[in-house]
Design an enzyme around this catalytic site. Structure first.
Site, PDB file in Angstrom:
ATOM      1  N   LYS A   1      -8.528  13.866   5.108  1.00 38.67           N
ATOM      2  CA  LYS A   1      -7.706  12.653   5.072  1.00 38.67           C
ATOM      3  C   LYS A   1      -6.684  12.800   6.190  1.00 38.67           C
ATOM      4  CE  LYS A   1      -6.691  13.769   0.697  1.00 38.67           C
ATOM      5  NZ  LYS A   1      -6.740  12.702  -0.303  1.00 38.67           N
ATOM      6  N   ARG A   2      -5.914  11.744   6.480  1.00 41.47           N
ATOM      7  CA  ARG A   2      -4.864  11.886   7.477  1.00 41.47           C
ATOM      8  C   ARG A   2      -3.939  13.046   7.109  1.00 41.47           C
ATOM      9  NH1 ARG A   2      -4.542   7.942  11.722  1.00 41.47           N
ATOM     10  NH2 ARG A   2      -2.562   8.985  12.165  1.00 41.47           N
TER      11      ARG A   2
ATOM     12  N   THR B   1      -8.570   6.747  -1.886  1.00 36.13           N
ATOM     13  CA  THR B   1      -9.909   6.194  -2.121  1.00 36.13           C
ATOM     14  C   THR B   1     -10.980   7.261  -1.889  1.00 36.13           C
ATOM     15  OG1 THR B   1      -9.693   5.271   0.108  1.00 36.13           O
ATOM     16  CG2 THR B   1      -9.482   3.742  -1.725  1.00 36.13           C
TER      17      THR B   1
ATOM     18  N   LYS C   1     -14.747   8.484  -3.704  1.00 39.17           N
ATOM     19  CA  LYS C   1     -15.998   8.771  -2.981  1.00 39.17           C
ATOM     20  C   LYS C   1     -16.548  10.141  -3.364  1.00 39.17           C
ATOM     21  CE  LYS C   1     -14.151   5.974   0.733  1.00 39.17           C
ATOM     22  NZ  LYS C   1     -13.345   5.986   1.964  1.00 39.17           N
TER      23      LYS C   1
ATOM     24  N   LYS D   1       0.807  14.245   1.699  1.00 40.77           N
ATOM     25  CA  LYS D   1      -0.547  14.554   1.203  1.00 40.77           C
ATOM     26  C   LYS D   1      -0.738  16.052   0.986  1.00 40.77           C
ATOM     27  CE  LYS D   1      -2.595  10.542   3.644  1.00 40.77           C
ATOM     28  NZ  LYS D   1      -3.147   9.670   2.574  1.00 40.77           N
TER      29      LYS D   1
ATOM     30  N   HIS E   1       0.794  -1.229   0.000  1.00 35.08           N
ATOM     31  CA  HIS E   1       0.000   0.000   0.000  1.00 35.08           C
ATOM     32  C   HIS E   1       0.824   1.275   0.000  1.00 35.08           C
ATOM     33  CE1 HIS E   1      -3.976  -1.844   0.884  1.00 35.08           C
ATOM     34  NE2 HIS E   1      -3.241  -2.775   1.466  1.00 35.08           N
TER      35      HIS E   1
HETATM   36  C1  GPK Z   1      -0.972   3.012   3.071  1.00 35.12           C
HETATM   37  F1  GPK Z   1       1.050   2.213   3.867  1.00 35.12           F
HETATM   38  C2  GPK Z   1      -0.141   2.680   4.102  1.00 35.12           C
HETATM   39  C3  GPK Z   1      -0.563   2.865   5.432  1.00 35.12           C
HETATM   40  O1  GPK Z   1       0.192   2.616   6.390  1.00 35.12           O
HETATM   41  N1  GPK Z   1      -1.809   3.348   5.648  1.00 35.12           N
HETATM   42  C4  GPK Z   1      -2.638   3.658   4.622  1.00 35.12           C
HETATM   43  O2  GPK Z   1      -3.788   4.064   4.868  1.00 35.12           O
HETATM   44  C5  GPK Z   1      -3.137   3.861   2.237  1.00 35.12           C
HETATM   45  N2  GPK Z   1      -2.209   3.491   3.335  1.00 35.12           N
HETATM   46  C6  GPK Z   1      -2.480   4.626   1.105  1.00 35.12           C
HETATM   47  O3  GPK Z   1      -1.798   5.728   1.626  1.00 35.12           O
HETATM   48  C7  GPK Z   1      -3.565   5.067   0.138  1.00 35.12           C
HETATM   49  O4  GPK Z   1      -3.004   5.695  -0.975  1.00 35.12           O
HETATM   50  C8  GPK Z   1      -4.383   3.861  -0.317  1.00 35.12           C
HETATM   51  O5  GPK Z   1      -5.491   4.278  -1.060  1.00 35.12           O
HETATM   52  C9  GPK Z   1      -4.864   3.062   0.878  1.00 35.12           C
HETATM   53  O6  GPK Z   1      -3.782   2.712   1.727  1.00 35.12           O
HETATM   54  C10 GPK Z   1      -5.568   1.777   0.476  1.00 35.12           C
HETATM   55  O7  GPK Z   1      -4.797   1.050  -0.421  1.00 35.12           O
END
Ligand code: GPK
Length: 841
Positions: free
Chosen positions: A567-568, A678, A682, A573, A374
């Protein structure tokens, strides 16, 4: 012990089996019964909390009946199952979702109303299940919804944290964390006190040869912690299939050991042991895209993995099949590297406990697992120190060394003499101390590795996992672009839009086949339709404006352009780019004549998101946003032209109010850093446009909806490295407009500038790693294009309709079907006519 009811008695049983309610009267009867008996209250003592509890229990009873049938059906069918291992499940609320998925929300609404309650108030009583940080955890939740809705035999396995992600409070502009104790009353979980697994930690390994000359390893000593299962039913949409999410909770083993201590008068320390064991599942680590390497976190991982694998293997053994059939019956998906120990644990079970040969076991293991990556951010890639591992999981470390040895031997055979390659791909990093590289272990132990959007999947193949593509060939690496469930993110969050779409596309079928949205294209210029469409967006903005008023006290104009970034909070970001852009807008407004001001589109800039408690820079960004808001929102020169809002404690239930209310939302990560995103999906699905960089899923969204319907800006991923190099070794001059923004900050316009020195300094003096200055001009220009475009409401509305019509690809159903076909090799289990479903549309 034989637990089933004997054949001759089963008729009696069936006669009295629970029957799910389908009518309003039966629902009310259940609610009243639960209030009066389960909750021991009366009609003179039934507040909204009690009504929420009773309505939830009524639906829970219904779900559990279907849950039982589903589990029986899946057991009898004996087909391949999927196990989705995720340390995070960001579920949000369950009641609304349950009512909609079983198709009985209208009945519940009428029933509750007859009993004197408004359904919205009842829904709002529920505490979010927030066992996740952000995108990764919410993705897991969307996947569970899709797997159930598509009738896949699938289980989620996770940890039952006592404390989910912290609650965020904003005090004097600063983030303050408050613990989220969410289990006070949780009707959605079923404790399974009969399903308890012993999990071992520490101790040592004794090796010897048995009579047959076979090497045997015994992991002995150390301590045992008990894992108790808690099951949460996952209802599919418009299907009786109700799957299971099993969460593990830790408890001390109250065996002889404790007793001895107790009897010898050491009461305190036996209680302390209990507490120490319970600590394992006590709290979710609040970091997103960051690995801190804490021992307790490794303990959590092994605790959860060991309990889950024990459960999976036990279920397999009941089928009495040969071990070689394990991968034909079971697919295990690793959600990031957090569950990578499962690979080692299964190998350990097979060789140490079941006596299989290494090779035979390893073939089973690698055919069972798939690994989803991810992120490419280096600080997020998990590594565990070898000494820590050695102490906590001595046998697992040995097995990892063996896996690594066999792997490196195969690399050596393929690339003879390439010592650099061996060093680069080794699962053990030769650092001080040595580290176990979990992503490499996950790759070696899986048959497929996937990224979560096309660009991201390409990037992992050409950067962090490049050598592994050479070693295993390109077919091991694939892409599955993320998706979202349209049930929660359209039907539940935006009921009016869902209703309008249903009225034009022949019912709610689009929620099961999102490509049906395509039929909306023909209404893109339909006057009547556009009017209704715009009215719904406006109503959703009014709803958010009321929420903003009640939580922040600030009045915002619902006719203004709502520009949202939730978002976080993370430097990659780039919320800082957004707030600098806001300050630039403020400067521009201040310099305008009253005449010029009249021509500007009023705007509300809305932010929300949590910073990891130890992430100072992210907290500084939150502080700056709040301080800018405090100045701008009361400046009479500005009035309605600009409002800056920070929404406290962004979470799933708040996202359901925020997402439908955007005109534009921001997805502006430095190119190449956001794996997918994601929330971008939405927002577009809810009729908002987006401003974004060429990153993650933004690129595929553009491909689907057309480049005229998105505001893209900024440098491309392929240019990032060179730009960073120039910052560090060439000349680095800042964008002149950004300099003006910094000058204003430094004049203490937003409070003591000292507080923001690290933030501006990271860009001015420390290399601007995230390219804020490089992208600033392009960002500002694009925001001007947004202002212009918004003035033409007719065209704007058409763009949003066309965009929604083209979003079918981003359903998590599509995504799950791809996993099922390319990675899991599983098929749905079709459901017969035994459904007791409500027939609501
Ligand atoms: C990826 F590595 C990580 C993590 O520790 N936490 C997290 O939420 C997210 N992510 C990505 O940052 C997003 O771009 C992605 O859409 C999401 O995972 C789901 O795949």
């Amino acid at each position: 012990v034989e637990a089933s009811i004997p054949e001759p008695q089963r008729d009696a049983w069936k006669k009295f089996q629970a029957k799910p309610f389908v009518s309003k009267d039966d629902f009310e009867k259940e609610v009243v019964r639960h209030v009066e008996t389960t909750l021991a209250r009366s009609m003179f003592n039934c507040d909204e909390t009690a009504a929420y509890a009773a309505a939830s229990l009524a639906f829970r009873d219904r779900l559990i009946t279907e849950w039982n049938r589903t589990q029986q059906r899946q057991t009898f069918a004996d087909t391949k199952r999927v196990y989705y291992l995720s340390l995070e499940f960001l579920m949000g609320r369950a009641l609304d979702n349950a009512m909609l998925n079983v198709g009985l929300k209208n009945i519940a609404k009428e029933g509750l109303s007859e009993l004197g309650f408004r359904i919205e108030d009842i829904i709002n009583q529920e505490h979010d299940a927030a066992l996740g940080n952000g995108g990764l955890g919410r993705l897991a939740a969307c996947f569970l919804d899709s797997m159930a809705s598509l009738n896949f035999p699938a289980w989620g396995y996770g940890l039952r944290y006592k404390y989910g992600i912290f609650k965020q409070e904003i005090v004097d502009g600063y983030q303050v964390e408050v613990p989220d104790y969410w289990l006070d009353f949780n009707p959605w979980e079923f404790p399974r006190h009969d399903i308890v697994v012993d999990v071992q930690f520490y101790g040592g390994v004794r090796k010897y040869q048995d009579e047959a000359g076979k090497n045997v390893a015994v992991w002995e000593g150390g301590e045992i912690v008990k894992a108790t299962a808690y099951d949460v039913p996952i209802p599919g949409f418009n299907t009786p299939t109700t799957n299971n999410m099993r969460l593990w909770s830790s408890k001390a083993a109250s065996g002889e050991f404790d007793f001895q201590k107790f009897n010898s008068g050491d009461y305190e320390s036996s209680v302390a042991d209990q507490q120490r064991a319970e600590t394992i599942s006590a709290v979710l680590y609040p970091n997103d895209n960051l690995d801190r390497g804490k021992e307790l976190r490794l303990k959590q991982q092994y605790f959860w993995v060991a309990a889950s694998l024990y459960d999976i293997v036990r279920r397999f053994k009941k089928s009495k099949r040969a071990w070689s059939e394990f991968p034909d019956q079971i697919a295990i998906q690793l959600n990031d590297t957090h569950p990578t120990l499962a690979i080692v644990e299964l190998q350990r079970i097979l060789i140490d406990m079941e006596g299989l040969d290494w090779d035979e076991a390893w073939t089973i293991v690698t055919n069972t697992f798939g690994y989803t990556n991810h992120t490419v951010l280096p600080e997020a890639l998990e590594k565990w120190s070898v000494p820590l591992f050695q102490n906590l999981l001595p046998r697992h470390l040995q097995i990892i060394y063996d896996i690594n040895m066999f792997f490196l031997q195969s690399v050596e055979r393929k690339f003879p003499g390439d010592r650099d390659m061996l060093g680069r791909v080794s699962i053990i990093e030769e650092s001080q101390p040595k580290m176990v590289r979990m992503a490499f272990l996950a790759i070696v132990g899986s048959h497929k590795v996937n990224g979560v959007a096309e660009l991201h999947s390409d990037l992992i193949k050409t950067t962090i996992f490049k050598d592994f593509v050479k070693i295993f060939g390109p077919d091991k690496f694939t892409n599955v672009t993320n998706g979202i469930t349209p049930r929660r993110w359209l039907h539940q969050a935006n009921p009016r839009l869902s209703e309008l779409i249903a009225s034009k596309t022949g019912g709610l079928g689009f929620l099961k086949d999102l490509n049906v949205l395509n039929e909306l294209e023909k209404f893109a210029d339909d006057k009547e339709f556009k009017k209704e469409w715009a009215e719904i967006k406006y109503a959703n903005k009014v709803r958010l404006a009321k929420y903003i008023k009640s939580t922040t006290g600030v009045t915002v104009n619902p006719a203004a352009l709502f520009d949202i970034q939730v978002k976080r909070i993370h430097e990659y970001k780039r919320q800082q780019l957004n707030i600098f852009g806001v300050i630039h807008r403020y400067l521009t407004i201040k310099a305008m004549t009253p005449e010029e001001r009249k021509k500007l589109a009023p705007r509300v800039s809305i932010f929300g998101g949590k910073a990891a408690p130890g992430y100072w820079m992210a907290k500084t960004i939150i502080h700056l946003i709040n301080n800018v808001g405090a100045v701008v929102n009361k400046d009479p020169d500005v009035g309605d032209l600009l409002k800056v809002i920070f929404l406290e404690d962004y979470n799933v239930s708040k996202a359901e109010i925020i997402t439908p209310a955007s005109d534009v939302s921001e997805h502006i990560s430095t190119a190449g850093t956001e794996a997918s995103g994601t929330s971008n999906m939405k927002f577009v699905l809810n009729g908002g446009l987006i401003i974004g960089t060429c990153d993650g899923a933004n690129i595929e969204i553009t491909r689907e909806i057309g480049e005229n319907n998105i505001f893209l800006f900024g440098n491309l991923a392929e240019d990032v490295e060179d730009l960073r190099h120039t910052h560090n070794y060439g000349s680095h001059t800042l964008d002149p407009d950004l300099v003006k923004v910094f000058d204003l900050i430094k004049s203490n316009a937003f409070g003591d500038a000292g507080a923001f020195g690290a933030l501006t300094g990271s860009i001015e003096d420390h290399g601007d790693y995230y390219l804020v200055s490089d992208d600033f001009h392009s960002y500002i220009q694009t925001q001007t294009l947004v202002d212009e475009a918004y003035k033409n409401q007719e065209e704007w509305i058409t763009k949003t309709i066309l965009s929604v019509a083209r979003m079918g690809f981003f359903s998590s159903d599509r995504c799950i079907n791809e996993y099922a076909e390319m990675i899991w090799n599983v098929e749905p289990l079709p459901v017969g006519k035994e459904s007791g479903l409500g027939k609501e549309e």
